[in-house]
Write an enzyme that holds these catalytic residues in place. Structure first.
Site, PDB file in Angstrom:
ATOM      1  N   GLU A 167      19.667  72.003  54.962  1.00  0.00           N
ATOM      2  CA  GLU A 167      18.459  71.201  55.115  1.00  0.00           C
ATOM      3  C   GLU A 167      18.304  70.224  53.952  1.00  0.00           C
ATOM      4  O   GLU A 167      17.944  69.068  54.126  1.00  0.00           O
ATOM      5  CB  GLU A 167      17.243  72.129  55.206  1.00  0.00           C
TER       6      GLU A 167
ATOM      7  N   ARG B 217      25.301  89.694  54.491  1.00  0.00           N
ATOM      8  CA  ARG B 217      25.016  90.809  55.403  1.00  0.00           C
ATOM      9  C   ARG B 217      26.094  91.013  56.458  1.00  0.00           C
ATOM     10  O   ARG B 217      26.233  92.088  57.012  1.00  0.00           O
ATOM     11  CB  ARG B 217      23.634  90.645  56.010  1.00  0.00           C
TER      12      ARG B 217
END
Length: 178
Positions: free
Chosen positions: A98, A61
């Site tokens: 993560e 984006r």
């Protein structure tokens, strides 16, 4: 248009991409011409006097808003991509996620030593990718003078991690929680 209006144009999709996540969908903001213009004008206005040489947009984006802001500021645009997407010689930085790690890269000649760079993406959450982009720019010899995002998720702490690194962070709206 105000930041409140911009926020109202962002659709929230619960439990996407997994349960417990509130996904902030900016495609609805981009579909609104006035909202999109306000985003571009606000970010460009914030950085018009910062002597930026180039904007580095993070995949994907950041590729939408970055070139528009670059045009508004009269500067160039550099894509920061996932590994294997750029055709010429690249430099890369590996960073932790993560669950595992990832790699971002840019063309080795995209940023010249000493250039002042604005990093852009749509959203700042943990800050992992943005911090890796800062490392990549530093590796190229550039100086990151700021990071700009449409959305900050302050409870997750990514913007603070960037500030702790000595880089200014600008955002248009915040959403509490994750």
């Amino acid at each position: 248009m105000t930041n409140t209006s911009i926020k109202s144009l962002i659709r929230t999709i619960p439990d996407y991409p997994k349960k417990g996540i509130m996904f902030r969908d900016i495609t609805t903001l981009f579909a609104d011409a006035e909202g999109l213009r306000e985003v571009i004008d606000s970010i460009a206005g914030e950085f018009q006097d910062k002597n930026i040489d180039v904007i580095a947009g993070i995949e994907a984006r950041g590729f939408i808003i970055g070139p528009a802001v670059a045009l508004a500021l009269g500067v160039g645009f550099v894509p920061i991509r996932k590994r294997g997407k750029l055709p010429a010689e690249t430099i890369e930085v590996e960073y932790e996620l993560e669950y595992g790690s990832d790699v971002i890269e840019m063309h080795i000649d995209a940023i010249k030593p000493g250039q002042r760079v604005l990093v852009m993406d749509d959203l700042i959450a943990t800050g992992g990718t943005a911090l890796a982009a800062l490392d990549l720019i530093e590796k190229a010899g550039g100086e990151t003078i700021g990071c700009a995002f449409i959305i900050d998720l302050p409870d997750i702490g990514g913007a603070q991690r960037i500030r702790d690194r000595g880089v200014d962070v600008f955002h248009l709206v915040e959403f509490e929680g994750d």
